[in-house]
Design a protein around this motif. Structure first.
Motif, PDB file in Angstrom:
ATOM      1  N   PRO A  27       0.676  -1.381  -0.162  1.00 58.05           N
ATOM      2  CA  PRO A  27      -0.135  -0.080   0.034  1.00 58.05           C
ATOM      3  C   PRO A  27       0.743   1.256   0.134  1.00 58.05           C
ATOM      4  N   LEU A  30       2.154   1.919  -3.543  1.00 57.00           N
ATOM      5  CA  LEU A  30       0.770   2.410  -4.182  1.00 57.00           C
ATOM      6  C   LEU A  30       0.805   3.902  -4.124  1.00 57.00           C
ATOM      7  N   LEU A  31       0.775   4.115  -2.729  1.00 57.74           N
ATOM      8  CA  LEU A  31       0.536   5.639  -2.597  1.00 57.74           C
ATOM      9  C   LEU A  31       1.597   6.586  -2.970  1.00 57.74           C
ATOM     10  N   LEU A  33       3.221   6.021  -5.569  1.00 57.43           N
ATOM     11  CA  LEU A  33       2.985   5.989  -7.145  1.00 57.43           C
ATOM     12  C   LEU A  33       1.985   6.930  -7.546  1.00 57.43           C
ATOM     13  N   GLY A  34       0.989   7.441  -6.575  1.00 53.23           N
ATOM     14  CA  GLY A  34       0.035   8.239  -7.043  1.00 53.23           C
ATOM     15  C   GLY A  34      -1.249   7.527  -6.995  1.00 53.23           C
ATOM     16  N   VAL A  35      -1.407   6.339  -6.365  1.00 55.54           N
ATOM     17  CA  VAL A  35      -2.615   5.319  -6.442  1.00 55.54           C
ATOM     18  C   VAL A  35      -3.099   5.691  -5.149  1.00 55.54           C
ATOM     19  N   SER A  36      -4.360   6.365  -5.023  1.00 54.10           N
ATOM     20  CA  SER A  36      -4.877   6.472  -3.626  1.00 54.10           C
ATOM     21  C   SER A  36      -6.510   5.904  -3.943  1.00 54.10           C
ATOM     22  N   GLY A  37      -7.003   6.140  -2.635  1.00 61.99           N
ATOM     23  CA  GLY A  37      -8.217   5.358  -2.520  1.00 61.99           C
ATOM     24  C   GLY A  37      -8.584   4.661  -1.064  1.00 61.99           C
ATOM     25  N   TRP A  39      -9.634   1.884  -0.529  1.00 57.88           N
ATOM     26  CA  TRP A  39      -9.570   0.527  -0.686  1.00 57.88           C
ATOM     27  C   TRP A  39      -8.054   0.042  -0.421  1.00 57.88           C
ATOM     28  N   ILE A  40      -7.085   0.999  -0.587  1.00 60.58           N
ATOM     29  CA  ILE A  40      -5.853   0.635  -0.263  1.00 60.58           C
ATOM     30  C   ILE A  40      -5.610   0.097   1.052  1.00 60.58           C
TER      31      ILE A  40
END
Length: 115
Positions: A27, A30-31, A33-37, A39-40
């Motif tokens: 997680p 992912l954060l 890399l700019g992936v957020s939400g 659901w992480i």
């Protein structure tokens, strides 16, 4: 003994370390890399298997260390483990892998400081 046979415990230990750290470091990566939400936070599929992965890390890297640091007398004269340059390179790679495995295995303790 072939190069592939001597690398298997080291590669296995590295893969097990990735498995042990994926529940916590995944997680965070992912954060970063700019992936957020929201659901992480639910990426905990591997958490129940974490102790098994850690056990594999210890066993496989212990076996790899034994193979890397075994006495030269145990090597056949034509084997790569009898060549000093090859031994030093393998020892260097072994310790880099151990360091990376420690970072991944302990990630659930220090990741919370970064998030």
């Amino acid at each position: 003994m072939s190069q592939k046979e001597t690398s298997l415990p080291l590669i296995g230990g590295f893969i097990a370390a990735v498995g042990a750290g994926i529940c916590c470091a995944g997680p965070l990566i992912l954060l970063m890399l700019g992936v957020s939400g929201s659901w992480i936070g639910s990426l905990t599929f591997f958490e129940p298997y974490r102790p098994i992965f850690i056990l594999f890390v210890i066993l496989l890297l212990g076996f790899a260390g034994w193979k890397v640091y075994r006495p030269v007398e145990d090597c056949n004269p034509g084997d790569a483990c009898a060549v000093p340059q090859v031994r030093k390179r393998r020892q260097y790679i072994f310790w880099l892998t151990v360091l990376f495995a420690i970072v991944l295995v302990t990630s659930n303790y220090w990741v919370v400081l970064l998030a």
